[in-house]
Design an enzyme around this catalytic site. Structure first.
Site: not given
Length: 287
Positions: A51, A157
């Site tokens: 990632r 979030d």
């Protein structure tokens, strides 16, 4: 027991675009923990590489060590991209259906009786990911509230990318295939042309929800209490002391008798005495 190696085996390392050692991984997960409270297990070593390689390329850096140094400079703006890259967002519409059944059959009727004066309900989707949970709450409320009532949902979030996605409210058809056709027609608009395989939530749902970035480890700019809170699959990322802190803060934002919904693999046992379990990972505030 053998000691964990401090760097990837050479047979794997030679195929990597950038040198990546166990020391790099340890620095990165320590930074993640310090910033977000998230505990990163050993088995995420390869995930971090796959990632974060994209970020190293984008920044035109030469190694993971350089990337670590960049993140350790507290003035850098890269931290948001770092957190966005390593957080995993797995969700679905009406996931853990029993929670929404309880919301419909028990919580909403109780709130209709309790909130007769204000005729308003406030809810929080904490760790909302790409928005499916918040929109599922919105649909459940609108389908079951009497005329003249309003509902507001805060959806938060730490990941800004998923918040942007959620606020846009556009989903692939495959993401909504579990929603009954009648409900789908009521709350979603099917795309046309280049959007033929997508749907968009209707304005009635979108207008109910405020999407905001929030790091649960930092101060919460929230003062008004909620009628119920969904915080599912969030506690699993934290140690016990952090769980205790979060449970206390959630309790402070709920009135006696209000519900906190957590994930199917989570528990507040030996974490707090301010909630009682009433079944199926649903807790009611008692103190």
């Amino acid at each position: 027991m053998s000691e964990t190696p401090r760097q990837a085996p050479s047979s794997l390392q030679q195929f990597r675009e950038f040198e990546y050692t166990r020391a790099d991984f340890d620095r990165l997960r320590a930074l993640s923990n310090k910033h977000s409270g998230i505990l990163v297990p050993d088995d995420k070593f390869d995930m971090f590489y796959s990632r974060l390689t994209k970020r190293i390329r984008a920044l035109r850096l030469n190694s993971f060590k350089e990337y670590c140094r960049l993140l350790e400079d507290e003035s850098t703006q890269e931290f948001t991209n770092f957190i966005n890259s390593i957080t995993t967002n797995l969700t679905a519409f009406f996931r853990e259906k029993h929670h929404f059944d309880y919301l419909q059959k028990t919580v909403i009727p109780e709130l209709i009786e309790k909130n007769q004066t204000s005729r308003q309900i406030r809810a929080w989707s904490a760790g909302c990911s790409t928005g499916e949970e918040a929109y599922s709450i919105a649909m459940t409320l609108l389908e079951n509230l009497p005329t003249g009532w309003t509902a507001k949902i805060l959806a938060t979030d730490i990941d800004t990318q998923v918040l942007d996605f959620a606020a846009n409210g556009v989903y692939e058809l495959s993401r909504v295939n579990s929603i009954p056709e009648e409900r789908l027609k009521r709350w979603f608009k099917k795309g046309t042309g280049s959007q033929i395989n997508k749907v968009k939530v209707k304005p009635e749902l979108r207008q109910m929800i405020t999407f905001k970035q929030l790091n649960l480890m930092q101060d919460w700019p929230i003062k008004t209490p909620f009628d119920f809170i969904f915080c599912r699959n969030v506690f699993i990322y934290f140690d016990r002391e952090t769980k205790k802190t979060l449970a206390a803060k959630y309790s402070n934002l709920l009135t006696i008798g209000s519900c906190l919904f957590i994930g199917h693999s989570e528990s507040l046992q030996q974490v707090t005495d301010r909630f009682e379990l009433i079944g199926n990972t649903i807790y009611r505030k008692i103190g």
